[in-house]
Design a protein around this motif. Sequence first.
Motif, PDB file in Angstrom:
ATOM      1  N   LEU A  64      18.347  30.253  21.843  1.00  0.00           N
ATOM      2  CA  LEU A  64      19.376  30.641  20.885  1.00  0.00           C
ATOM      3  C   LEU A  64      19.889  29.431  20.101  1.00  0.00           C
ATOM      4  N   HIS A  65      19.931  28.273  20.752  1.00  0.00           N
ATOM      5  CA  HIS A  65      20.400  27.025  20.134  1.00  0.00           C
ATOM      6  C   HIS A  65      21.755  27.213  19.443  1.00  0.00           C
ATOM      7  N   LEU A  66      22.649  27.890  20.141  1.00  0.00           N
ATOM      8  CA  LEU A  66      23.995  28.064  19.602  1.00  0.00           C
ATOM      9  C   LEU A  66      24.658  26.703  19.423  1.00  0.00           C
ATOM     10  N   GLY A  67      25.357  26.532  18.319  1.00  0.00           N
ATOM     11  CA  GLY A  67      26.050  25.277  18.056  1.00  0.00           C
ATOM     12  C   GLY A  67      25.191  24.191  17.448  1.00  0.00           C
ATOM     13  N   LYS A  68      24.044  24.542  16.893  1.00  0.00           N
ATOM     14  CA  LYS A  68      23.183  23.515  16.306  1.00  0.00           C
ATOM     15  C   LYS A  68      23.862  22.831  15.132  1.00  0.00           C
TER      16      LYS A  68
ATOM     17  N   PHE B 254      22.243  26.784  24.163  1.00  0.00           N
ATOM     18  CA  PHE B 254      23.099  25.936  23.337  1.00  0.00           C
ATOM     19  C   PHE B 254      22.306  24.710  22.919  1.00  0.00           C
ATOM     20  N   ASP B 255      22.653  24.168  21.763  1.00  0.00           N
ATOM     21  CA  ASP B 255      21.884  23.033  21.263  1.00  0.00           C
ATOM     22  C   ASP B 255      22.122  21.778  22.092  1.00  0.00           C
ATOM     23  N   ASP B 256      23.258  21.667  22.734  1.00  0.00           N
ATOM     24  CA  ASP B 256      23.504  20.690  23.782  1.00  0.00           C
ATOM     25  C   ASP B 256      24.762  21.129  24.521  1.00  0.00           C
ATOM     26  N   LEU B 257      25.106  20.431  25.609  1.00  0.00           N
ATOM     27  CA  LEU B 257      26.251  20.848  26.401  1.00  0.00           C
ATOM     28  C   LEU B 257      27.554  20.690  25.634  1.00  0.00           C
ATOM     29  N   ALA B 258      27.633  19.682  24.764  1.00  0.00           N
ATOM     30  CA  ALA B 258      28.838  19.500  23.951  1.00  0.00           C
ATOM     31  C   ALA B 258      29.040  20.683  23.014  1.00  0.00           C
TER      32      ALA B 258
ATOM     33  N   HIS C 283      10.867  27.618  24.823  1.00  0.00           N
ATOM     34  CA  HIS C 283      10.783  26.185  24.542  1.00  0.00           C
ATOM     35  C   HIS C 283       9.998  25.811  23.294  1.00  0.00           C
ATOM     36  N   TYR C 284       8.821  26.394  23.084  1.00  0.00           N
ATOM     37  CA  TYR C 284       7.933  25.920  22.027  1.00  0.00           C
ATOM     38  C   TYR C 284       8.194  26.547  20.659  1.00  0.00           C
ATOM     39  N   HIS C 285       9.022  27.577  20.586  1.00  0.00           N
ATOM     40  CA  HIS C 285       9.314  28.240  19.308  1.00  0.00           C
ATOM     41  C   HIS C 285       8.020  28.622  18.576  1.00  0.00           C
ATOM     42  N   PRO C 286       7.099  29.335  19.201  1.00  0.00           N
ATOM     43  CA  PRO C 286       5.798  29.589  18.555  1.00  0.00           C
ATOM     44  C   PRO C 286       5.919  30.412  17.277  1.00  0.00           C
ATOM     45  N   LYS C 287       5.034  30.084  16.328  1.00  0.00           N
ATOM     46  CA  LYS C 287       4.866  30.849  15.099  1.00  0.00           C
ATOM     47  C   LYS C 287       3.376  31.082  14.897  1.00  0.00           C
ATOM     48  N   HIS C 288       3.054  32.132  14.150  1.00  0.00           N
ATOM     49  CA  HIS C 288       1.644  32.390  13.854  1.00  0.00           C
ATOM     50  C   HIS C 288       1.510  32.903  12.431  1.00  0.00           C
ATOM     51  N   ARG C 289       0.394  32.567  11.810  1.00  0.00           N
ATOM     52  CA  ARG C 289       0.153  32.931  10.418  1.00  0.00           C
ATOM     53  C   ARG C 289      -0.936  33.990  10.321  1.00  0.00           C
TER      54      ARG C 289
ATOM     55  N   HIS D 156      17.702  21.278  26.386  1.00  0.00           N
ATOM     56  CA  HIS D 156      18.874  20.968  25.583  1.00  0.00           C
ATOM     57  C   HIS D 156      20.167  21.226  26.341  1.00  0.00           C
ATOM     58  N   ASP D 157      20.140  22.141  27.284  1.00  0.00           N
ATOM     59  CA  ASP D 157      21.349  22.489  28.043  1.00  0.00           C
ATOM     60  C   ASP D 157      21.033  22.500  29.540  1.00  0.00           C
ATOM     61  N   PRO D 158      20.760  21.315  30.131  1.00  0.00           N
ATOM     62  CA  PRO D 158      20.291  21.241  31.519  1.00  0.00           C
ATOM     63  C   PRO D 158      21.420  21.293  32.542  1.00  0.00           C
ATOM     64  N   GLY D 159      22.214  22.355  32.512  1.00  0.00           N
ATOM     65  CA  GLY D 159      23.282  22.475  33.495  1.00  0.00           C
ATOM     66  C   GLY D 159      24.259  23.551  33.095  1.00  0.00           C
ATOM     67  N   PRO D 160      25.210  23.879  33.971  1.00  0.00           N
ATOM     68  CA  PRO D 160      26.193  24.921  33.674  1.00  0.00           C
ATOM     69  C   PRO D 160      26.972  24.607  32.410  1.00  0.00           C
TER      70      PRO D 160
END
Length: 234
Positions: free
Chosen positions: A34-38, A81-85, A151-157, A114-118
């Motif tokens: 989701l990368h919330l907070g990027k 999350f994009d990081d814990l902060a 993790h890899y965010h795959p895309k295909h064409r 990116h978010d290795p913990g609670p």
Amino acid sequence: MNTLDFPFAGRTLTALPSGALWDRAAGWLCVSDLHLGKSDRVARRLGLMLPPYEVAETLDRLAADLAATDARTLICLGDSFDDLAAAEALDETDRLRLLGLQAGRRWIWIEGNHDPGPSGLSGEHRAELSVDGLTFRHIATPAAGPEVSGHYHPKHRVGPESRPAFLFDADRLILPAYGTYTGGLRATCAELSALFPGPSFAILTGPRPVLVPVTAGTARRQHPPRVRPLRRAG
């Protein structure tokens, strides 16, 4: 909402147009990256100001998928999350909305790089999860299976169009990134080819999900597995 059912590890799973994965029989919905907070992290680390709407847009999409499927369990496959902060800096309105989505259902946060913990949010926090004969983790492991990861965010064409995509073979399924501000890796890049050395398939997300064979590494083009017709969720 158009969806696409496909076989994986002896069960029928459903790819949603958003990039979410649904097991109708077991009642769980799974999303990744989701990368919330990027936008918050980019502002903090690079001093660049992105439109701060990605959290609301991603939660809108997630709320719609939860409503459409009535999922009893939500599994987040890491990098939620994009990081814990960014998790700690979550706007109060967004935090309350997230708590509302969690209400009445089991919610599992898998740790990502990116978010290795609670994150301080309610729900279960796991390094990985094994349930229903599947292992859910953030990053695929070459020797393990059957597993579901991100993790890899795959895309295909296909032709001129490239879309976020599910990638899978008999033992491994990688979800596309679910978040609004996320890039992606080509399904045939070296990292993904190493994980899918044999025949594999992609399901392109979008208003009408499309299943196609992928030529990755030593893979040969194959007939896709038998799938059910597109249907409306619910």
